[in-house]
Write a protein that holds these residues in place. Structure first.
Motif, short mmCIF file in Angstrom:
data_model
loop_
_atom_site.label_atom_id
_atom_site.label_comp_id
_atom_site.label_asym_id
_atom_site.label_seq_id
_atom_site.Cartn_x
_atom_site.Cartn_y
_atom_site.Cartn_z
N TRP A 25 24.24 -37.92 11.87
CA TRP A 25 25.58 -37.66 12.40
C TRP A 25 26.44 -38.90 12.26
O TRP A 25 26.09 -39.97 12.77
N LEU A 26 27.55 -38.77 11.60
CA LEU A 26 28.54 -39.83 11.57
C LEU A 26 29.47 -39.62 12.76
O LEU A 26 29.58 -38.52 13.29
N LEU A 78 27.76 -34.64 8.08
CA LEU A 78 27.86 -34.29 9.50
C LEU A 78 28.73 -35.29 10.25
O LEU A 78 28.51 -36.50 10.16
N LEU A 79 29.69 -34.76 11.00
CA LEU A 79 30.58 -35.59 11.82
C LEU A 79 30.59 -35.01 13.22
O LEU A 79 31.00 -33.88 13.43
N LYS A 80 30.12 -35.78 14.18
CA LYS A 80 30.09 -35.33 15.58
C LYS A 80 31.27 -35.93 16.32
O LYS A 80 31.48 -37.14 16.32
N VAL A 81 32.02 -35.05 16.99
CA VAL A 81 33.16 -35.46 17.80
C VAL A 81 32.83 -35.07 19.23
O VAL A 81 32.98 -33.92 19.64
N ASP A 82 32.34 -36.03 19.99
CA ASP A 82 31.89 -35.79 21.36
C ASP A 82 33.00 -36.16 22.35
O ASP A 82 33.64 -37.20 22.21
N ILE A 83 33.18 -35.28 23.32
CA ILE A 83 34.13 -35.54 24.41
C ILE A 83 33.35 -35.41 25.72
O ILE A 83 33.42 -34.40 26.42
N PRO A 84 32.57 -36.43 26.04
CA PRO A 84 31.76 -36.36 27.27
C PRO A 84 32.59 -36.66 28.51
O PRO A 84 33.69 -37.22 28.41
N ASN A 93 36.99 -46.95 22.54
CA ASN A 93 37.62 -46.73 21.24
C ASN A 93 37.14 -45.44 20.58
O ASN A 93 37.92 -44.72 19.97
N GLN A 94 35.83 -45.16 20.69
CA GLN A 94 35.29 -43.93 20.10
C GLN A 94 35.87 -42.71 20.80
O GLN A 94 36.25 -41.73 20.16
N ALA A 97 39.41 -42.18 19.61
CA ALA A 97 39.42 -41.61 18.25
C ALA A 97 39.05 -40.13 18.29
O ALA A 97 39.66 -39.31 17.60
N ASN A 98 38.06 -39.79 19.10
CA ASN A 98 37.63 -38.39 19.21
C ASN A 98 38.72 -37.51 19.80
O ASN A 98 38.93 -36.38 19.35
N LYS A 99 39.43 -38.02 20.79
CA LYS A 99 40.52 -37.25 21.39
C LYS A 99 41.64 -37.01 20.38
O LYS A 99 42.28 -35.94 20.40
N LYS A 100 41.88 -37.96 19.50
CA LYS A 100 42.87 -37.77 18.43
C LYS A 100 42.44 -36.63 17.52
O LYS A 100 43.25 -35.79 17.11
N LEU A 101 41.15 -36.58 17.18
CA LEU A 101 40.64 -35.52 16.32
C LEU A 101 40.75 -34.15 17.00
O LEU A 101 41.03 -33.15 16.35
N VAL A 102 40.54 -34.12 18.31
CA VAL A 102 40.69 -32.87 19.06
C VAL A 102 42.13 -32.38 18.94
O VAL A 102 42.37 -31.19 18.69
#
Length: 151
Positions: A25-26, A78-84, A93-94, A97-102
């Motif tokens: 997973w990237l 594979l690209l995992k975008v986790d919003i825990p 920072n991660q 970045a994930n929230k931007k992708l959402v």
């Protein structure tokens, strides 16, 4: 001596196999696009709430953890975008970045959600939601197969 060499070869083979069965997973979108372009493989972007989304956790168990998906994953990036919810799972920072992708790719905020795209970030297809009561990942396997076959 032969026994020692045989044992070392056995350990090497076992460790190589166990490493191959782990999914790669990237977590960086730009890196995923570069890898996709170089490898000529589509990207599977997986939106998850790893510590709070029950269907996401079930999908991990029923789909992503299977040998069948492990084989399919060799043909995709594979690209995992986790919003825990827990703040100690990702760096600030991660998470940013994930929230931007959402906001760009998961505007409706559905979890779990899988989006297939090309190396430029153009969406090819999506597959969302997972039924907690049915726990049937067959449509996810079909989705990934379709993406691989048509890319």
């Amino acid at each position: 001596m032969k026994k020692i060499i045989s044992f070392l070869i056995f350990i090497f083979v076992i460790s190589s196999y166990s490493q191959e069965s782990k999914l790669n997973w990237l977590t960086d979108f730009e890196t995923a696009k570069e890898v996709s372009k170089e490898s000529k493989k589509p990207i599977l972007m997986y939106f998850t709430g790893s510590d709070w989304c029950a269907p996401c956790i079930m999908l991990e168990q029923d789909f992503f953890s299977t040998e069948k998906f492990n084989r399919q994953s060799q043909s995709v990036v594979l690209l995992k975008v986790d919003i825990p919810r827990r703040m100690d799972i990702l760096t600030e920072n991660q998470l940013k970045a994930n929230k931007k992708l959402v906001k760009v790719y998961n505007k409706e905020g559905g979890f779990p959600n899988i989006i297939a795209m090309n190396h430029k970030g153009k969406v090819i297809d999506t597959e969302g939601s997972y039924s907690a009561s049915l726990r049937d990942p067959s449509r996810y396997f079909a989705f990934v197969s379709k993406i691989i076959d048509n890319y």
